[in-house]
Design an enzyme around this catalytic site. Sequence first.
Site, PDB file in Angstrom:
ATOM      1  CB  CYS A  87      62.798  41.942  -2.835  1.00 11.10           C
ATOM      2  SG  CYS A  87      64.064  41.540  -4.057  1.00 11.10           S
ATOM      3  CB  CYS A 133      68.576  39.557  -3.107  1.00 12.43           C
ATOM      4  SG  CYS A 133      67.486  40.441  -4.253  1.00 12.43           S
ATOM      5  CB  CYS A 136      65.759  42.807  -0.850  1.00 10.70           C
ATOM      6  SG  CYS A 136      65.926  41.001  -0.781  1.00 10.70           S
ATOM      7  CB  CYS A 156      75.575  26.426  -3.489  1.00 11.83           C
ATOM      8  SG  CYS A 156      75.013  25.086  -2.473  1.00 11.83           S
TER       9      CYS A 156
HETATM   10 FE    FE Z   1      65.565  40.142  -2.931  1.00 10.48          FE
END
Ligand code: FE
Length: 169
Positions: A87, A133, A136, A156
Amino acid sequence: MVSLSVCNGAPNRKVTEKPKVMTEQQHKANPYYSRTVTTTLTLSDAVWKKVLSPAVYEVARHGSTEQAFTGKYWDYEGRGTYFCAACGNMLFRSDAKFSSTCGWPSFFETVRSNSVLYRKDLSFGMERTEVVCGRCKAHLGHVFDDGPPPTGKRFCMNSILLEFEPDKS
Ligand code: FE
């Protein structure tokens, strides 16, 4: 490919090739990609399947893990910023990247506290913290408490979900 090892020791190979820099123009198939828009994305799995490459989709939406020492950034040391490959959300600065022997790119902190979100992951008989994330909800990797100062964290990450943009100077 699912790899569950946390640290296997250093490999013999050293990546000398520079990672290819992706630009927004190279995301024509993904109209949701933006490095400036921060609005949260809530898209169906079918939409993600259409706009992401099969390899990115597999890790981002199905939580797969790339094999250790195979990703493009695990030992990359360039100065710049890492964005979400699904994204465009800004995730990490190279200043927070550290040399880890685990075979995946590792960072001790995110750019912003809301760059990522956390989920408890009890899969494979382990208790881990999944990192997704913040924009997104793509699966990025996991975070562990064995990182270096100042945070002691080790984010990680899967290289395939990261895109590197070098500093301009
Ligand atoms: Fe994203």
